[in-house]
Motif scaffolding. Structure first.
Motif, PDB file in Angstrom:
ATOM      1  N   CYS A 236      51.235  45.686  29.646  1.00  0.00           N
ATOM      2  CA  CYS A 236      52.623  45.755  30.549  1.00  0.00           C
ATOM      3  C   CYS A 236      52.728  44.147  31.053  1.00  0.00           C
ATOM      4  O   CYS A 236      51.828  43.456  31.307  1.00  0.00           O
ATOM      5  CB  CYS A 236      52.383  46.574  31.983  1.00  0.00           C
ATOM      6  SG  CYS A 236      53.872  46.295  32.782  1.00  0.00           S
ATOM      7  N   GLY A 240      61.228  43.998  34.275  1.00  0.00           N
ATOM      8  CA  GLY A 240      61.965  45.196  35.021  1.00  0.00           C
ATOM      9  C   GLY A 240      62.705  46.266  33.919  1.00  0.00           C
ATOM     10  O   GLY A 240      63.651  46.791  34.547  1.00  0.00           O
ATOM     11  N   THR A 241      62.419  45.833  32.654  1.00  0.00           N
ATOM     12  CA  THR A 241      63.345  46.696  31.897  1.00  0.00           C
ATOM     13  C   THR A 241      63.234  48.108  32.117  1.00  0.00           C
ATOM     14  O   THR A 241      64.216  49.074  32.327  1.00  0.00           O
ATOM     15  CB  THR A 241      62.929  46.565  30.296  1.00  0.00           C
ATOM     16  OG1 THR A 241      62.826  45.193  30.011  1.00  0.00           O
ATOM     17  CG2 THR A 241      63.919  47.420  29.335  1.00  0.00           C
ATOM     18  N   TYR A 244      64.832  49.202  35.615  1.00  0.00           N
ATOM     19  CA  TYR A 244      66.421  48.824  35.652  1.00  0.00           C
ATOM     20  C   TYR A 244      66.979  49.809  34.587  1.00  0.00           C
ATOM     21  O   TYR A 244      68.279  49.813  34.890  1.00  0.00           O
ATOM     22  CB  TYR A 244      66.810  47.304  35.099  1.00  0.00           C
ATOM     23  CG  TYR A 244      66.438  46.322  36.268  1.00  0.00           C
ATOM     24  CD1 TYR A 244      65.679  46.539  37.432  1.00  0.00           C
ATOM     25  CD2 TYR A 244      66.850  44.938  36.095  1.00  0.00           C
ATOM     26  CE1 TYR A 244      65.468  45.826  38.239  1.00  0.00           C
ATOM     27  CE2 TYR A 244      66.509  43.907  37.056  1.00  0.00           C
ATOM     28  CZ  TYR A 244      65.923  44.398  38.269  1.00  0.00           C
ATOM     29  OH  TYR A 244      65.602  43.445  39.157  1.00  0.00           O
ATOM     30  N   LEU A 245      66.439  50.316  33.745  1.00  0.00           N
ATOM     31  CA  LEU A 245      67.207  51.217  32.830  1.00  0.00           C
ATOM     32  C   LEU A 245      66.788  52.744  33.237  1.00  0.00           C
ATOM     33  O   LEU A 245      67.450  53.728  32.724  1.00  0.00           O
ATOM     34  CB  LEU A 245      66.771  51.105  31.305  1.00  0.00           C
ATOM     35  CG  LEU A 245      67.120  49.677  30.693  1.00  0.00           C
ATOM     36  CD1 LEU A 245      66.726  49.516  29.433  1.00  0.00           C
ATOM     37  CD2 LEU A 245      68.603  49.498  30.819  1.00  0.00           C
ATOM     38  N   LEU A 321      60.603  54.273  27.677  1.00  0.00           N
ATOM     39  CA  LEU A 321      59.552  54.208  26.613  1.00  0.00           C
ATOM     40  C   LEU A 321      60.452  53.694  25.420  1.00  0.00           C
ATOM     41  O   LEU A 321      59.826  52.940  24.660  1.00  0.00           O
ATOM     42  CB  LEU A 321      58.984  55.505  26.112  1.00  0.00           C
ATOM     43  CG  LEU A 321      59.586  56.624  26.102  1.00  0.00           C
ATOM     44  CD1 LEU A 321      59.174  57.468  24.860  1.00  0.00           C
ATOM     45  CD2 LEU A 321      58.899  57.591  27.221  1.00  0.00           C
ATOM     46  N   LYS A 322      61.717  54.007  25.307  1.00  0.00           N
ATOM     47  CA  LYS A 322      62.508  53.306  24.138  1.00  0.00           C
ATOM     48  C   LYS A 322      62.742  51.897  24.372  1.00  0.00           C
ATOM     49  O   LYS A 322      62.984  51.302  23.325  1.00  0.00           O
ATOM     50  CB  LYS A 322      63.924  54.070  24.157  1.00  0.00           C
ATOM     51  CG  LYS A 322      64.748  53.929  22.943  1.00  0.00           C
ATOM     52  CD  LYS A 322      66.285  54.706  23.133  1.00  0.00           C
ATOM     53  CE  LYS A 322      67.142  54.362  22.209  1.00  0.00           C
ATOM     54  NZ  LYS A 322      66.952  54.232  20.760  1.00  0.00           N
ATOM     55  N   ASN A 323      62.926  51.377  25.537  1.00  0.00           N
ATOM     56  CA  ASN A 323      63.499  50.043  25.414  1.00  0.00           C
ATOM     57  C   ASN A 323      62.111  48.853  25.876  1.00  0.00           C
ATOM     58  O   ASN A 323      62.421  47.871  26.162  1.00  0.00           O
ATOM     59  CB  ASN A 323      64.363  49.853  26.978  1.00  0.00           C
ATOM     60  CG  ASN A 323      65.605  50.291  26.183  1.00  0.00           C
ATOM     61  OD1 ASN A 323      66.414  49.730  25.359  1.00  0.00           O
ATOM     62  ND2 ASN A 323      66.094  51.494  26.708  1.00  0.00           N
ATOM     63  N   CYS A 324      60.733  49.591  26.127  1.00  0.00           N
ATOM     64  CA  CYS A 324      59.737  48.789  26.604  1.00  0.00           C
ATOM     65  C   CYS A 324      59.370  47.802  25.498  1.00  0.00           C
ATOM     66  O   CYS A 324      59.429  48.299  24.082  1.00  0.00           O
ATOM     67  CB  CYS A 324      58.460  49.537  26.921  1.00  0.00           C
ATOM     68  SG  CYS A 324      57.205  48.680  27.501  1.00  0.00           S
ATOM     69  N   ALA A 325      59.412  46.658  26.047  1.00  0.00           N
ATOM     70  CA  ALA A 325      59.048  45.290  25.249  1.00  0.00           C
ATOM     71  C   ALA A 325      57.778  45.589  24.390  1.00  0.00           C
ATOM     72  O   ALA A 325      57.455  45.094  23.220  1.00  0.00           O
ATOM     73  CB  ALA A 325      59.128  44.140  25.866  1.00  0.00           C
ATOM     74  N   VAL A 326      56.589  46.382  24.874  1.00  0.00           N
ATOM     75  CA  VAL A 326      55.441  46.316  24.214  1.00  0.00           C
ATOM     76  C   VAL A 326      54.997  47.660  23.924  1.00  0.00           C
ATOM     77  O   VAL A 326      54.055  48.081  23.709  1.00  0.00           O
ATOM     78  CB  VAL A 326      54.605  45.645  25.230  1.00  0.00           C
ATOM     79  CG1 VAL A 326      54.690  44.113  25.481  1.00  0.00           C
ATOM     80  CG2 VAL A 326      54.204  46.186  26.653  1.00  0.00           C
ATOM     81  N   GLY A 327      56.045  48.698  24.000  1.00  0.00           N
ATOM     82  CA  GLY A 327      55.699  50.048  23.719  1.00  0.00           C
ATOM     83  C   GLY A 327      55.122  50.875  24.508  1.00  0.00           C
ATOM     84  O   GLY A 327      54.235  51.637  24.105  1.00  0.00           O
ATOM     85  N   GLN A 328      55.039  50.448  25.947  1.00  0.00           N
ATOM     86  CA  GLN A 328      54.379  51.243  26.811  1.00  0.00           C
ATOM     87  C   GLN A 328      54.989  52.558  26.746  1.00  0.00           C
ATOM     88  O   GLN A 328      56.208  52.391  26.956  1.00  0.00           O
ATOM     89  CB  GLN A 328      54.569  50.611  28.292  1.00  0.00           C
ATOM     90  CG  GLN A 328      53.662  51.177  29.373  1.00  0.00           C
ATOM     91  CD  GLN A 328      52.157  50.346  29.325  1.00  0.00           C
ATOM     92  OE1 GLN A 328      52.210  48.976  28.832  1.00  0.00           O
ATOM     93  NE2 GLN A 328      51.169  50.769  29.851  1.00  0.00           N
ATOM     94  N   ASN A 329      54.103  53.458  26.664  1.00  0.00           N
ATOM     95  CA  ASN A 329      54.679  55.173  26.551  1.00  0.00           C
ATOM     96  C   ASN A 329      54.379  55.985  27.476  1.00  0.00           C
ATOM     97  O   ASN A 329      53.020  56.234  27.710  1.00  0.00           O
ATOM     98  CB  ASN A 329      53.969  55.534  24.963  1.00  0.00           C
ATOM     99  CG  ASN A 329      54.751  57.001  24.749  1.00  0.00           C
ATOM    100  OD1 ASN A 329      55.137  57.603  25.694  1.00  0.00           O
ATOM    101  ND2 ASN A 329      54.730  57.103  23.324  1.00  0.00           N
TER     102      ASN A 329
END
Lengths: 340, 154, 596, 287
Positions: A236, A240-241, A244-245, A321-329
């Motif tokens: 992580c 704030g993606t 914020y989403l 999970l769709k927008n996480c920059a590092v693919g945090q699921n």
């Protein structure tokens, strides 16, 4: 669904709706294509602009009621030293949102809890009051969707004034839930007719449940201190993606933006993932690392909020999970928790 | 009075606001000398004294625009003459690059001036201020910045 | 009394002296003059010319002996000016006169001894064959570039085969010692030295490599000009060291770069004169009789190159008409400098008086723009020049100076009469503008003091801090600051000295508190600040935990070194450095006030 | 086995070796999470975990961002998988004393470019083969020549517009910004303990996500990355609002390249353009 009424809409219902609403001076928001190719809610004046097929909009509904940045009041110091305070008057114009998804609409229930809990937030409530929400039942959930895991449904009608079940031939079945919904139906005039007695709602789209929130909460209750938090937050980045989403995240910051003699007080979004979110003036930070902040986010959604309001603060839209920059699921993390 | 004339007279009534960051040792002293030599210059310029042109953060310039400046000037010692040996060389690099950035973002470069005025150049200071004030007057209010909030998303 | 002490009598004077001296040495100690030609104190004597002969009347075999080489002995009685001696010298001089009638010293001596010209074949050779040059070259310089060659009437001083000598180091010692000036190394040396212009006298005369720079030099001691000294150029010579009675010459001494920690610096770099050659119409550098005021000043100086005799450089004649041109470069926006050089009006007035003093029947003209004579007694001085008609003052500019019939024609305007004037002058004196010394800009940049477009250094405040600069501890005195005359310079120098003393007499230095401070909570330790600091004020501060483990290395600003320029503050991305007095919140408050 | 397959295998072996030898406390690499459109970062602490490591066409991320993260640094010496482009960021971190060379073990990967179609940055990549790494895996790749005019095409494209259109363009783009700061968080060079945006006494940049504040934020970001940005493009990739942030950074890279002949990250010994100067710098545009 005692009070609910069902209507049948003809294939041109969308055009009629946009035309009628615009003619009545009502602001209409509907899914449109953004310049970067995504689908998002935007003001429309013609049904041509409305996008038909999409899993969900890029942004949740939240920003219509809790804008990213909202002026709460303005002030100005006059010549004689008196300060003029001017509360920002909210837009009173009627607003209809066409075609948002049930998960995002359900999130309004959570926001309502927050903004009407001990004090009715005027800025928020005014926007809620002027808005009619016409949601569109999901027929093809996206891979990230998990509303069923958090108690929702692809055709949930929670908080929705009208829930539309679209058909392939553009006709639709409309489920009206509120008085505002009734008004909307009236405006559609000839394009709708009451559904015949006994009309059944279509079967909801199939969506596998991916975790059990009760079990998750059970583990959360006992595992404030766990290596899980560190290990699963290594990637992580603390942006704030996700917040914020998120349709339900509602943290905000209040800032004054002032020049020499005038200024405005603004309410801006804030986010618990930010390292400075809980930084005290003393320099102490009770959530000193990303693990603590990641834990806070999960705890808030699946433990604290349900404990306080009896609702999960997650509607399963999958944007995080769709927008996480590092693919945090989030789904994987919650499934992991459940398995512990 | 025709509308055009009216606009014109309004425009001539209007005074631009020019923020000038002057280094203490050269340009500020140069402005001082202009005063001592009884050389007038337009009052549109609002002087902010800094120790060195190298102390002017580009964000100061942006902040000035945010606060309603119609033009910003940074003025320091001539190259080689910096009281601090190299401050103006650093300033030159940063500020010229910054100006390119402003231009790239669509901000009129003419709104941001850089000059070298030495402590002996009271006359240059006076004529420079007259010149840029006239230019600012001709450019009119910096509406690009003034109206930026109108594009705010709801 | 030791054996070495001897007693003798010279011209009836008894004298006691030590053994090992010559009669000439002893006579000198008694201030008895014995004429010499081939003698030089630095060179071993040879008794070649026989002019120094004296008569021994008792104490040894009587007769004529050369005083320069005959040893003083106990009991000698000597007559230095007896009839016999005079006869001998006269005979010698008559022969020398026949050989070298052109040599000034021979003519003078011959006159003194009443010689008539003998009916001999005149040789017309200044060389008297004394061989002093040969001895100095062999025995002192050690080069042996010249020697006697030939026999009998063909005997002469020469280089081998009369070829240009590459052995000769061009030291000029031969010419220096030659009694008649007959030898010039430039004639036989393959690499002769150039004449060295005397800088102090504006190159009007020449100087030797060892010289006292100017009459009031401090210390008033000779210096060795390494660039021109033959010893430093070739390793030879060394005559000055040989002959210096005080043994003060040390060739091993080196120029040194002296580093001193000082509390104050006073800049007093003076001025230079405007290069008047750029105004071709005045002919400076083209016509030798057009001189600068400083050259004129040296010419009329009693201690100058001409011993105060004023003559035209071109032909050595006394200038009967002289024209002074003022404001050469001064007050001239185009091609010159816009400012007034301030001192020219006064020194030109003085020059006219000096001129009148030297050339009583001479006529002086002055072309001027205005006479600027502000100052105590200044106006009175100029008034005296005018009323006593020391010079004719013409208000106007000169358009051209050109030669005609051996004179210089000065053509100019007389704006008061409204006509053009032409003056046929013997000499023209230009008063060039005053400019800061060359290199002063580089110095100013090193010292970090300001200067104007002309290169004059800037004071901190023209009214309130006139001798201080903006850089603490640096003061100005004299013409580095502006054109000034002597009283102004002295006043300013005194003021600067007082300011400097005021500064260094305190035990502690008070300085501006506007320096950088690091916020250690947010400093990243990237040390980009270090790269931009011109003062090396950024230090590395190690932070340790309670166990003593190094936890971070952060920037720290040395309060003594920091000058508060703020370059670090701008470079710091995390805004962890602020300059006190110019803190960011202070800056932003000022910026905010724009919206007022 | 495919080239990437070979690299994956070699990476696993190298990682297993250094973990079992206890040369490093953690190895940061790429892993595969089905359902993700890119390969996600993985953090390996034990040799048994190395099967999670992959190298494929989707390893877009610049893992160097983790080198300054306290949680990672606490684990001891860090092994990190770097492509040539990532190495440029590492060089800047070394130059700026953020990391010490002895604290990292660089596992370089020869990379001919990623994505299908290739990412724009890969098309003009000049570091297909990383240099100065402790371990390098994969076959050396021929380095095609990249012409100067190819480097900044994105900035060039925007620059070609008239100034009014540029303003409109950026006004529209920047008005989208939601201040999630993903661009900052993902940037390997945004390692400040306290970002300028968080300095509120005084407030350098307005935190409100209105155009004025957004412009200030992106100007500040561009300035802070001038002469440092290595063009990894992560900021633009992660921007949830699809703002073409890379173009701004590219513009500034172009400025320092053209003005000072400087390109960031090719060596850890460079002097960054804003921390030095030349007396010969251009004077153009100064009154």
């Amino acid at each position: 669904m005692g009070e609910q009424k069902l209507y049948q809409a003809s294939a041109n219902w969308l055009k009629s709706a946009v035309d009628a609403l615009c003619a009545a001076g009502v602001e209409v928001l509907a899914p449109t294509q953004t310049d970067s190719g995504k689908v998002d809610l935007a003001r429309v004046t013609s049904s041509e602009q409305v996008i038909g097929s999409y899993a969900n909009t890029a942004f949740p509904l939240k920003r219509l009621f809790l804008p990213m940045s909202e002026v709460l009041l303005k002030y100005e110091k006059g010549e004689n030293g008196d300060v003029d305070l001017e509360p920002e008057s909210a837009e009173a114009k009627e607003l209809v949102i066409l075609g948002c998804r049930p998960c995002d609409v359900a999130a309004l229930g959570m926001l309502d809890k927050v903004f009407q809990w001990d004090y009715s937030d005027v800025a928020y409530q005014q926007k809620r009051d002027r808005t009619t929400v016409v949601s569109l039942a999901c027929t093809e959930p996206s891979p990230e969707c998990f509303c069923t895991s958090v108690g929702g449904s692809p055709q949930g009608s929670e908080q929705s004034d009208v829930l539309v079940f679209g058909n392939a031939d553009n006709t639709a079945l409309m489920q009206v839930n509120t008085a505002k919904g009734e008004k909307f139906i009236e405006r559609l005039a000839d394009a709708v007719t009451p559904a015949p007695e006994g009309t059944k709602l279509p079967e909801p789209a199939e969506l596998e449940r991916k975790f059990n929130p009760q079990k998750v909460k059970g583990w959360l209750d006992d595992n404030f201190e766990s290596d899980f938090w560190v290990e699963n937050s290594l990637g992580c980045l603390g942006c704030g993606t996700c917040s914020y989403l998120c349709p339900t995240c509602h943290c905000f910051d209040i800032v004054d933006e002032a020049s020499w003699n005038r200024g405005q007080r603004r309410r801006n979004w804030d986010c618990c993932s930010f390292s400075q979110f809980t930084l005290h003036a003393s320099g102490h930070n009770p959530r000193p690392n990303q693990a603590a902040r990641y834990r806070q986010r999960l705890m808030h959604k699946f433990k604290y909020f349900p404990e306080r309001f009896g609702l999960l603060a997650c509607v399963g839209c999958g944007r995080c999970l769709k927008n996480c920059a590092v693919g945090q699921n989030l789904i994987a993390d919650l499934a992991d928790i459940e398995s512990r | 009075m025709s509308k055009e004339q009216q606009n014109k007279s309004e425009k001539s009534q209007w005074q631009p606001r020019i923020v000038a960051f002057l280094c203490n040792w050269c340009s500020y002293a140069g402005a001082d000398l202009a005063g001592m030599s009884r050389r007038g210059y337009p009052a549109a310029i609002k002087v902010i004294r800094v120790p060195c042109s190298g102390k002017v953060d580009p964000m100061f310039v942006l902040k000035s625009f945010e606060r309603g400046a119609d033009m910003v000037l940074v003025s320091g010692c001539h190259p080689g003459d910096c009281h601090y040996a190299s401050g103006n060389y650093h300033a030159r690099r940063k500020l010229l690059a910054f100006r390119e950035l402003l231009d790239f973002l669509g901000i009129d470069q003419r709104r941001f001036k850089i000059s070298w005025v030495s402590a002996a150049e009271g006359a240059k200071w006076s004529s420079l201020v007259k010149e840029i004030t006239a230019e600012a007057q001709a450019l009119g209010p910096f509406e690009t910045f003034a109206t930026m909030l109108q594009g705010e998303p709801s | 009394m030791t054996e070495k002490t001897i007693k003798l009598t010279i011209d009836n004077q008894e004298v006691q002296t030590e053994a090992g001296q010559t009669i000439l040495d002893v006579a000198k100690s008694l201030s008895i003059e014995i004429p010499t030609l081939c003698y030089h104190p630095a060179v071993p004597s040879a008794g070649a010319c026989r002019i120094c002969v004296v008569e021994i009347t008792a104490g040894a075999r009587g007769g004529l002996v050369p005083a320069c080489s005959y040893p003083a002995q106990d009991g000698l009685e000597i007559q230095t000016d007896s009839e016999r001696v005079r006869q001998s010298r006269k005979m010698t001089l008559q022969l020398l006169l026949a050989r070298s009638p052109g040599a000034k010293i021979i003519r003078e001596m011959a006159e003194q001894y009443g010689c008539e010209e003998l009916p001999l074949e005149r040789k017309d050779d200044d060389c008297i064959m004394c061989g002093l040059c040969v001895r100095v070259c062999q025995q002192i310089i050690g080069t042996a570039a010249v020697c006697f060659a030939g026999r009998g009437p063909d005997r002469e001083v020469s280089t081998p085969y009369k070829l240009l000598s590459d052995v000769c180091i061009g030291c000029g010692a031969c010419a220096f010692v030659c009694p008649t000036g007959a030898i010039d190394p430039a004639e036989f040396c393959s690499n002769p030295l150039e004449k060295i212009a005397n800088e102090f006298n504006c190159g009007i005369d020449n100087r030797t490599p060892v010289h006292i720079p100017f009459p009031q030099a401090v210390p008033n001691k000779p210096v060795l000009d390494r660039d021109n000294c033959i010893h430093f150029r070739t390793g030879g010579c060394g005559v000055c060291k040989e002959t210096c009675p005080a043994g003060a010459i040390d060739y091993e001494m080196e120029d040194q770069v002296v580093e001193e920690d000082v509390g104050a610096i006073i800049v007093a770099t003076g001025y230079k004169l405007f290069d008047t050659k750029v105004f071709e119409e005045y002919g400076y550098g083209k016509y030798p009789d057009v001189v600068s005021s400083l050259e004129f000043e040296r010419m009329v100086s009693a201690s100058g190159p001409t011993d105060g005799q004023l003559y035209r450089p071109s032909d050595g004649k006394e200038p009967k008409t002289i024209v002074f041109l003022q404001c050469i470069g001064s007050r001239r926006e185009k091609g010159g400098v816009p400012y007034c050089s301030k001192i020219c009006c006064m020194y030109t007035a003085k020059h006219t008086i000096l001129y009148k003093h030297k050339v009583h029947d001479g006529q002086a003209f002055v072309f001027y723009m205005d006479i600027r004579s502000a100052g105590k007694n200044y106006e009175e001085f100029v008034r005296r020049v005018l009323t006593e008609k020391m010079a004719t003052y013409l208000r106007g500019r000169v358009s051209k100076v050109f030669p005609r019939n051996g004179k210089l024609v000065v053509r100019g305007a007389d704006t008061l009469s409204g006509g053009q004037v032409e003056i046929s002058a013997d000499m023209v004196v230009l008063a060039p503008a005053m400019q800061p010394s060359p290199g002063v800009q580089e110095l100013a940049q090193k010292l970090r003091v300001g200067y104007d477009q002309h290169g004059f250094l800037l004071e901190a405040h023209p009214k309130l801090r006139p001798v201080e600069t903006n850089t603490a501890g640096i003061f100005l005195a004299g013409a580095c600051h502006s054109p000034q005359d002597i009283p102004d310079c002295v006043a300013q120098a005194s003021a600067a000295a007082s300011k400097a003393l005021g500064l260094v007499s305190h035990k502690q230095l008070t300085r501006e508190p506007t320096i950088g401070v690091v916020n250690e909570l947010s400093c990243n330790g990237c040390f980009e600040c270090e790269n931009v600091c011109a003062y090396k004020a950024i230090e590395h501060k190690e932070l340790r935990d309670r166990a003593g483990n190094l936890t971070a290395i952060l920037a720290h600003i040395n309060e003594g070194l920091c000058q508060g320029c703020g370059a670090c503050a701008v470079t710091c991305r995390s805004k962890s450095i602020e300059v006190q007095g110019y803190r960011d919140d202070q800056m932003f408050a000022e910026i905010n006030a724009i919206g007022r | 086995m495919s080239a990437n397959g070979t690299i994956t295998q070699a990476l696993r072996e190298a990682a297993a070796q250094m973990l079992s030898d206890k040369k490093v406390g953690v190895v940061i690499g790429y892993g595969r999470d089905e359902g993700q459109e890119f390969s996600t970062p993985v953090f390996l602490r034990k040799a048994e975990e190395v099967e999670r490591l992959v190298f494929d066409d989707l390893c877009f991320g610049n893992l160097a961002v983790y080198l300054s993260r306290p949680a990672i640094r606490k684990m001891g010496k860090t092994g990190i998988v770097v492509k040539g482009c990532d190495l440029r960021a590492v060089n800047v971190l070394l130059r700026e004393n953020v990391i010490k060379r002895e604290d990292v073990l660089l596992i370089g990967v020869h990379c001919g470019g990623l994505g299908e179609p290739r990412l724009p940055k890969c098309l003009v990549c000049e570091v297909h083969s990383p240099t100065g790494c402790d371990v390098v895996v994969g076959e050396a790749i021929e380095q095609p020549e990249v012409k100067a005019e190819q480097r900044y095409t994105k900035a060039d494209e925007i620059e070609a517009k008239p100034v009014e259109q540029r303003w409109e363009f950026w006004q529209k783009q920047l008005s989208k910004c939601i201040r999630c700061y993903a661009c900052r968080q993902v940037c390997p060079l945004c390692y400040c303990k306290r970002c300028i945006i968080e300095k509120n006494t005084p407030q350098w940049v307005e935190t409100s996500p209105h155009v004025r504040g957004n412009l200030a934020w992106h100007v500040a970001r561009a300035l802070h990355l001038t002469g440092r940005c290595v063009g990894c493009g992560e900021c633009e990739r992660v921007c949830p609002m699809d703002i073409p942030l890379g173009a701004i950074n590219q513009k500034m890279a172009k400025v320092v390249d053209e003005r000072f002949g400087f390109r960031s990250g090719f060596s850890a010994e460079d002097e960054a353009p804003f921390t030095t100067f030349s007396t010969e710098d251009s004077e153009e545009g100064i009154l």
